[in-house]
Design a protein around this motif. Structure first.
Motif: not given
Length: 218
Positions: A7-8, A125-128, A152-155, A178-179
């Motif tokens: 599905n990606a 995988g998250t950004t600051d 990664l699927g990270t939001i 992806q969203t």
């Protein structure tokens, strides 16, 4: 029984409503938009415009005329980047971008001497967002991020990133491949200037906020 796990790349199976709507258009309208004034051509134009309005409602965008349909999301992203970034400009992006973004930026780095700042992410995988603000330069023209990584699927925290971009008067491009359609996106609240998304999961297209001009170099 087969189990589908890709599905990606694209959703499957498509809803029956999608197939039925496409078939109805091909069977009962089936003509090009903007190529005539006869009744079917007018109906085709009305269908496209109604689609633009519905998409604006979904993503909280004000002007249906600023919805641009492209052949795929890579084209949409490249159209936006190449229309905004000029020689010697600076772009901020994440370390988990799709090749649709990364390859375009690297080509502009080679051909137009642009500068690229890559924001690191944590182990999830998250950004600051605070790191992004520290990377802004006088020649920063664009901040481009994917909403979620296809690996990664990270939001990503796009609302915080968009707020930073808006505060510094820098354009913010979001790759929502992806969203979009599965996760809430509000172009106004998230301070998104350009939203790109694909038809294989939702729609191919580009949403451009009021007053933004794209200037492709050709």
């Amino acid at each position: 029984m087969s189990i589908y796990l890709d599905n990606a790349a694209t959703s499957y199976p498509k809803p029956d409503l999608v197939a039925d709507s496409v078939y109805h258009f091909m069977k009962h309208i089936g003509v090009s938009v903007g190529r005539g004034s006869y009744s079917r051509a007018q109906k085709a134009g009305e269908t496209v415009y109604e689609t633009r309005k519905l998409l604006c409602q979904l993503f909280n965008h004000s002007n249906p005329e600023h919805v641009v349909f492209t052949s795929n999301v890579t084209e949409a992203i490249n159209l936006a980047i190449r229309g905004i970034v000029t020689p010697g400009g600076h772009v901020i992006t994440s370390s988990v971008e799709h090749n649709a973004v990364w390859r375009c930026l690297k080509m502009l780095e080679r051909d137009y001497n642009i500068q690229i700042s890559t924001v690191p992410c944590d182990r999830s995988g998250t950004t600051d967002p605070e790191i992004i603000e520290c990377m802004i330069r006088p020649n920063t023209q664009l901040i481009v991020f994917n909403h979620a990584s296809n690996v990664l699927g990270t939001i990503q925290p796009i609302r915080q990133i968009g707020t930073i971009a808006r505060r510094h008067n820098i354009l913010f491009l979001v790759d929502s491949a992806q969203t979009a359609g599965a996760y809430p996106i509000d172009m106004q609240a998230d301070c998104i200037d350009i939203l790109a998304l694909p038809v294989t999961k939702v729609y191919w297209g580009l949403w451009v906020q009021e007053g933004l001009l794209l200037n492709p170099r050709g």
